[in-house]
Design a protein around this motif. Structure first.
Motif, PDB file in Angstrom:
ATOM      1  N   GLY A 186      43.592 -89.259   3.762  1.00  0.00           N
ATOM      2  CA  GLY A 186      43.820 -88.323   2.727  1.00  0.00           C
ATOM      3  C   GLY A 186      44.402 -87.347   2.958  1.00  0.00           C
ATOM      4  N   ARG A 187      45.141 -87.103   4.316  1.00  0.00           N
ATOM      5  CA  ARG A 187      46.062 -85.948   4.643  1.00  0.00           C
ATOM      6  C   ARG A 187      47.397 -86.126   4.100  1.00  0.00           C
ATOM      7  NH1 ARG A 187      43.854 -85.291  10.861  1.00  0.00           N
ATOM      8  NH2 ARG A 187      41.679 -84.653  10.299  1.00  0.00           N
ATOM      9  N   THR A 188      48.168 -85.037   3.458  1.00  0.00           N
ATOM     10  CA  THR A 188      49.367 -85.051   3.233  1.00  0.00           C
ATOM     11  C   THR A 188      50.190 -84.028   3.886  1.00  0.00           C
ATOM     12  OG1 THR A 188      48.827 -83.704   1.495  1.00  0.00           O
ATOM     13  CG2 THR A 188      49.091 -86.002   1.085  1.00  0.00           C
ATOM     14  N   VAL A 189      51.387 -84.069   4.122  1.00  0.00           N
ATOM     15  CA  VAL A 189      52.227 -82.989   4.524  1.00  0.00           C
ATOM     16  C   VAL A 189      53.341 -82.810   3.288  1.00  0.00           C
ATOM     17  CG1 VAL A 189      51.766 -83.280   6.949  1.00  0.00           C
ATOM     18  CG2 VAL A 189      53.717 -84.427   5.823  1.00  0.00           C
ATOM     19  N   MET A 190      53.768 -81.556   3.225  1.00  0.00           N
ATOM     20  CA  MET A 190      54.982 -81.239   2.285  1.00  0.00           C
ATOM     21  C   MET A 190      56.463 -81.448   2.888  1.00  0.00           C
ATOM     22  SD  MET A 190      55.167 -80.497  -0.865  1.00  0.00           S
ATOM     23  CE  MET A 190      53.901 -79.304  -1.471  1.00  0.00           C
ATOM     24  N   ILE A 191      57.219 -82.070   2.312  1.00  0.00           N
ATOM     25  CA  ILE A 191      58.655 -82.144   2.642  1.00  0.00           C
ATOM     26  C   ILE A 191      59.530 -81.647   1.647  1.00  0.00           C
ATOM     27  CG2 ILE A 191      60.639 -83.777   3.241  1.00  0.00           C
ATOM     28  CD1 ILE A 191      58.434 -85.556   4.591  1.00  0.00           C
ATOM     29  N   SER A 192      60.458 -80.707   1.953  1.00  0.00           N
ATOM     30  CA  SER A 192      61.036 -80.263   1.057  1.00  0.00           C
ATOM     31  C   SER A 192      62.652 -80.501   1.095  1.00  0.00           C
ATOM     32  CB  SER A 192      61.287 -78.656   1.114  1.00  0.00           C
ATOM     33  OG  SER A 192      60.013 -77.943   0.812  1.00  0.00           O
ATOM     34  N   ALA A 193      63.339 -80.653  -0.038  1.00  0.00           N
ATOM     35  CA  ALA A 193      64.741 -81.210  -0.019  1.00  0.00           C
ATOM     36  C   ALA A 193      65.665 -80.329  -0.757  1.00  0.00           C
ATOM     37  CB  ALA A 193      64.731 -82.598  -0.302  1.00  0.00           C
ATOM     38  N   THR A 194      66.770 -79.734  -0.177  1.00  0.00           N
ATOM     39  CA  THR A 194      67.738 -79.074  -1.050  1.00  0.00           C
ATOM     40  C   THR A 194      68.894 -79.652  -1.003  1.00  0.00           C
ATOM     41  OG1 THR A 194      66.283 -77.084  -0.015  1.00  0.00           O
ATOM     42  CG2 THR A 194      68.568 -76.609  -1.190  1.00  0.00           C
ATOM     43  N   PRO A 195      69.315 -79.893  -2.313  1.00  0.00           N
ATOM     44  CA  PRO A 195      70.938 -80.434  -2.657  1.00  0.00           C
ATOM     45  C   PRO A 195      71.578 -79.543  -2.262  1.00  0.00           C
ATOM     46  CG  PRO A 195      70.011 -80.261  -4.529  1.00  0.00           C
ATOM     47  CD  PRO A 195      68.881 -79.612  -3.517  1.00  0.00           C
ATOM     48  N   PHE A 196      73.070 -79.938  -1.678  1.00  0.00           N
ATOM     49  CA  PHE A 196      73.868 -79.037  -1.609  1.00  0.00           C
ATOM     50  C   PHE A 196      75.304 -79.848  -1.794  1.00  0.00           C
ATOM     51  CE2 PHE A 196      75.606 -80.662   2.369  1.00  0.00           C
ATOM     52  CZ  PHE A 196      74.741 -81.415   2.953  1.00  0.00           C
ATOM     53  N   ARG A 197      76.406 -79.054  -1.975  1.00  0.00           N
ATOM     54  CA  ARG A 197      77.621 -79.601  -2.247  1.00  0.00           C
ATOM     55  C   ARG A 197      78.525 -78.517  -1.475  1.00  0.00           C
ATOM     56  NH1 ARG A 197      79.270 -78.618  -7.590  1.00  0.00           N
ATOM     57  NH2 ARG A 197      78.548 -80.539  -8.443  1.00  0.00           N
ATOM     58  N   TRP A 198      79.729 -79.116  -0.669  1.00  0.00           N
ATOM     59  CA  TRP A 198      80.354 -78.346   0.071  1.00  0.00           C
ATOM     60  C   TRP A 198      81.807 -78.804   0.090  1.00  0.00           C
ATOM     61  CZ3 TRP A 198      83.282 -79.781   4.762  1.00  0.00           C
ATOM     62  CH2 TRP A 198      83.868 -78.705   5.414  1.00  0.00           C
ATOM     63  N   SER A 199      82.634 -77.758   0.125  1.00  0.00           N
ATOM     64  CA  SER A 199      84.214 -78.213  -0.153  1.00  0.00           C
ATOM     65  C   SER A 199      84.752 -77.257   0.665  1.00  0.00           C
ATOM     66  CB  SER A 199      84.527 -78.161  -1.614  1.00  0.00           C
ATOM     67  OG  SER A 199      84.323 -76.892  -2.079  1.00  0.00           O
ATOM     68  N   SER A 200      86.065 -77.910   1.232  1.00  0.00           N
ATOM     69  CA  SER A 200      86.874 -76.999   2.015  1.00  0.00           C
ATOM     70  C   SER A 200      88.323 -77.320   1.553  1.00  0.00           C
ATOM     71  CB  SER A 200      86.695 -77.033   3.639  1.00  0.00           C
ATOM     72  OG  SER A 200      87.323 -78.450   3.899  1.00  0.00           O
ATOM     73  N   ARG A 201      89.086 -76.483   1.794  1.00  0.00           N
ATOM     74  CA  ARG A 201      90.683 -76.690   1.486  1.00  0.00           C
ATOM     75  C   ARG A 201      91.295 -77.480   2.600  1.00  0.00           C
ATOM     76  NH1 ARG A 201      93.181 -74.132  -2.445  1.00  0.00           N
ATOM     77  NH2 ARG A 201      92.001 -72.665  -3.813  1.00  0.00           N
ATOM     78  N   ARG A 202      91.154 -76.852   3.721  1.00  0.00           N
ATOM     79  CA  ARG A 202      91.925 -77.559   4.825  1.00  0.00           C
ATOM     80  C   ARG A 202      90.843 -77.780   6.025  1.00  0.00           C
ATOM     81  NH1 ARG A 202      97.397 -76.811   3.989  1.00  0.00           N
ATOM     82  NH2 ARG A 202      97.875 -75.447   2.672  1.00  0.00           N
ATOM     83  N   PRO A 203      90.677 -79.026   6.180  1.00  0.00           N
ATOM     84  CA  PRO A 203      91.142 -80.212   5.551  1.00  0.00           C
ATOM     85  C   PRO A 203      90.480 -80.278   4.073  1.00  0.00           C
ATOM     86  CG  PRO A 203      89.459 -80.797   7.192  1.00  0.00           C
ATOM     87  CD  PRO A 203      89.677 -79.339   7.224  1.00  0.00           C
ATOM     88  N   SER A 204      91.226 -81.018   3.407  1.00  0.00           N
ATOM     89  CA  SER A 204      90.696 -81.273   1.808  1.00  0.00           C
ATOM     90  C   SER A 204      89.247 -82.179   1.892  1.00  0.00           C
ATOM     91  CB  SER A 204      91.855 -81.705   1.021  1.00  0.00           C
ATOM     92  OG  SER A 204      91.115 -81.848  -0.243  1.00  0.00           O
ATOM     93  N   VAL A 205      88.331 -81.591   1.817  1.00  0.00           N
ATOM     94  CA  VAL A 205      87.053 -82.321   1.895  1.00  0.00           C
ATOM     95  C   VAL A 205      86.142 -81.828   0.973  1.00  0.00           C
ATOM     96  CG1 VAL A 205      85.105 -82.853   3.173  1.00  0.00           C
ATOM     97  CG2 VAL A 205      87.306 -82.548   4.651  1.00  0.00           C
ATOM     98  N   GLN A 206      85.482 -82.702   0.092  1.00  0.00           N
ATOM     99  CA  GLN A 206      84.324 -82.448  -0.852  1.00  0.00           C
ATOM    100  C   GLN A 206      83.276 -83.320  -0.458  1.00  0.00           C
ATOM    101  OE1 GLN A 206      84.909 -82.593  -4.803  1.00  0.00           O
ATOM    102  NE2 GLN A 206      83.358 -80.840  -5.139  1.00  0.00           N
ATOM    103  N   LEU A 207      82.018 -82.895  -0.004  1.00  0.00           N
ATOM    104  CA  LEU A 207      80.689 -83.588   0.103  1.00  0.00           C
ATOM    105  C   LEU A 207      79.555 -83.034  -0.525  1.00  0.00           C
ATOM    106  CD1 LEU A 207      79.239 -82.523   2.610  1.00  0.00           C
ATOM    107  CD2 LEU A 207      81.169 -83.046   4.066  1.00  0.00           C
ATOM    108  N   GLU A 208      78.910 -84.162  -0.781  1.00  0.00           N
ATOM    109  CA  GLU A 208      77.388 -83.806  -1.278  1.00  0.00           C
ATOM    110  C   GLU A 208      76.295 -84.281  -0.382  1.00  0.00           C
ATOM    111  OE1 GLU A 208      77.396 -85.100  -5.104  1.00  0.00           O
ATOM    112  OE2 GLU A 208      78.758 -83.468  -5.883  1.00  0.00           O
ATOM    113  N   GLY A 209      75.115 -83.377  -0.287  1.00  0.00           N
ATOM    114  CA  GLY A 209      74.208 -84.185   0.820  1.00  0.00           C
ATOM    115  C   GLY A 209      73.022 -83.312   0.525  1.00  0.00           C
TER     116      GLY A 209
END
Lengths: 276, 171
Positions: A186-209
């Motif tokens: 009956g024991r639980t632990v709390m896990i938190s998750a925060t979505p992110f999006r990151w982009s850069s110009r050089r190199p041209s990259v866009q990713l989500e995680g």
């Protein structure tokens, strides 16, 4: 006799040379092409278009060392231990059972005093076990971190985000969600998750995680790395992620696009650290 | 041959062609490398399912196709875009795509069309193998291919890439 429309539908697959018999125009199409000048021209133009597109598409430079990196990744993945059972019972209960067994075997020979002592010891052991912090196997933490986003509740107690993540240029953080995970009895632990999006110009990259975290006291064993930039790529199935400890929190950064995307992000964080 | 096929052999024979396919599907070198890394990781886990080395190309493409579509779904379900605030910096520029209008036109296609088009143009698989790899009938391959070519042609005409290039796509 095949008409123009049917011939054009049927030659769709046959404009590029292939090795197998069935990949060439059928007799009906060939006969139609011989008898219809308009379709013959259209077929030639289609063929020319397809051949040019095929040539242009094949022009993809292969990154140096690609095969070596693939072999290295496969080797690393093969060395990973088998995933632990998420709901594995706590091992501390075993000792109690052994004591109980011994107690049962010598029941008639021990006096009341000994029985009382054993009972007291059992009581102390049970209380100590109940009070000890519940911990989640790290492998289970990884499984939760890469789970479907829908499995995280929209309600959250908030997240303790590392400063580097909140100040990283190009980084957009979303609303934190959480999920309670059972660690048995009956024991639980709390896990938190925060979505992110990151982009850069050089190199041209866009990713989500997703940046996933839980208190360091609630997971075992702890990751070896103490920063995002020093963490090494691990695999949960085919999903690549990195994990590290920062203060009293353990973090997992999961990017579905994979290892190379995480490495891009690590390099950007490292550059930002040098700047600041 | 079956389980006698080694991962080394698969990498030697198929890594480069798979990378080309993955690059054309994803449009980014890093994404392409990740995609084939994941493909070979899955292949390593399921190597005993490969019965014949001659079918390895189609088998690997099927894995890659599944991972690619899963990745597309994951990007949608990982986080709703409305959950995210606007990024403090601008979106990535179009340097890559402006250099390669054909790649930009490909990326503008729906994933299922892009898949069938890339497999068709790479000529690595027979049409029957393409149908099997995508898990669709040959007739569906043909109809998707016709629509995909027509859309590709429209995109290329729109960007001026078709200038000087005679085309019969879409008739």
């Amino acid at each position: 006799m095949t008409d123009c429309q049917t011939a054009r539908e049927n030659w769709e697959l046959t404009t590029l040379s292939r090795s197998t018999e069935c990949d060439h125009p059928s007799d009906d199409v060939t006969a139609h092409l011989e008898s219809c000048p308009n379709c013959r021209i259209a077929f030639r133009e289609q063929k020319r278009f397809d051949e040019e597109i095929a040539d242009r598409l094949a022009d993809v430079p292969i990154p140096a060392g690609l095969k070596d990196r693939l072999r290295e990744r496969l080797k690393t993945a093969a060395e990973l231990p088998v995933l632990a059972d998420a709901e594995a019972p706590a091992s501390t209960a075993t000792g109690d059972l052994v004591v109980t067994g011994r107690q049962r075997r010598s029941w008639r020979r021990v006096g009341t005093r000994t029985i009382s002592s054993i009972a007291a010891l059992l009581l102390v052991a049970a209380v100590a076990w109940m009070l000890q912090p519940s911990r989640l196997e790290f492998r289970s933490f990884m499984q939760v971190a890469t789970a479907d986003w829908a499995e995280f509740s929209t309600t959250s107690n908030g997240a303790i985000l590392p400063v580097a993540w909140t100040s990283q240029p190009g980084m957009a953080l979303g609303e934190t969600r959480s999920r309670q995970v059972s660690v048995g009895l009956g024991r639980t632990v709390m896990i938190s998750a925060t979505p992110f999006r990151w982009s850069s110009r050089r190199p041209s990259v866009q990713l989500e995680g997703r940046l996933v975290q839980m208190p360091a006291t609630a997971v075992r064993p702890l990751p070896a790395a103490n920063s995002f930039t020093s963490a090494t790529i691990e695999y949960q199935g085919a999903d690549a992620l990195v994990s590290w400890v920062d203060g009293d929190q353990v973090y997992i950064c999961f990017v579905p696009q994979g290892a190379a995307s995480i490495e891009h992000l690590q390099r950007a964080f490292a550059r930002q650290t040098m700047v600041t | 041959m079956g389980s006698k096929v080694s991962m080394d052999e698969l990498i030697d024979r198929h890594a480069e062609s798979l990378y080309r396919v993955a690059y054309r599907l994803s449009g980014q070198p890093a994404d392409a490398e990740d995609l084939i890394q994941q493909t070979f990781l899955v292949a390593q886990e399921k190597l005993d399912q490969l019965r014949d080395v001659e079918t390895a190309a189609g088998w690997l493409v099927t894995i890659l196709r599944n991972l690619f579509l899963k990745q597309c779904r994951d990007r949608v379900k990982l986080v709703s875009l409305t959950d995210l605030a606007d990024a403090p910096e601008t979106q990535p520029d179009n340097l890559e795509t402006s250099r390669d209008d054909l790649q930009a036109a490909l990326l503008a296609l729906p994933e299922e069309y892009r898949l069938v088009l890339v497999l068709f143009y790479f000529r690595e698989l027979s049409y029957k193998d393409i149908a099997q790899s995508l898990g669709i009938p040959l007739g569906t391959v043909m109809s998707r291919l016709a629509r995909a070519k027509a859309q590709l042609k429209r995109h290329l005409e729109g960007s001026g890439t078709l200038t000087g290039m005679k085309s019969g796509a879409g008739h």
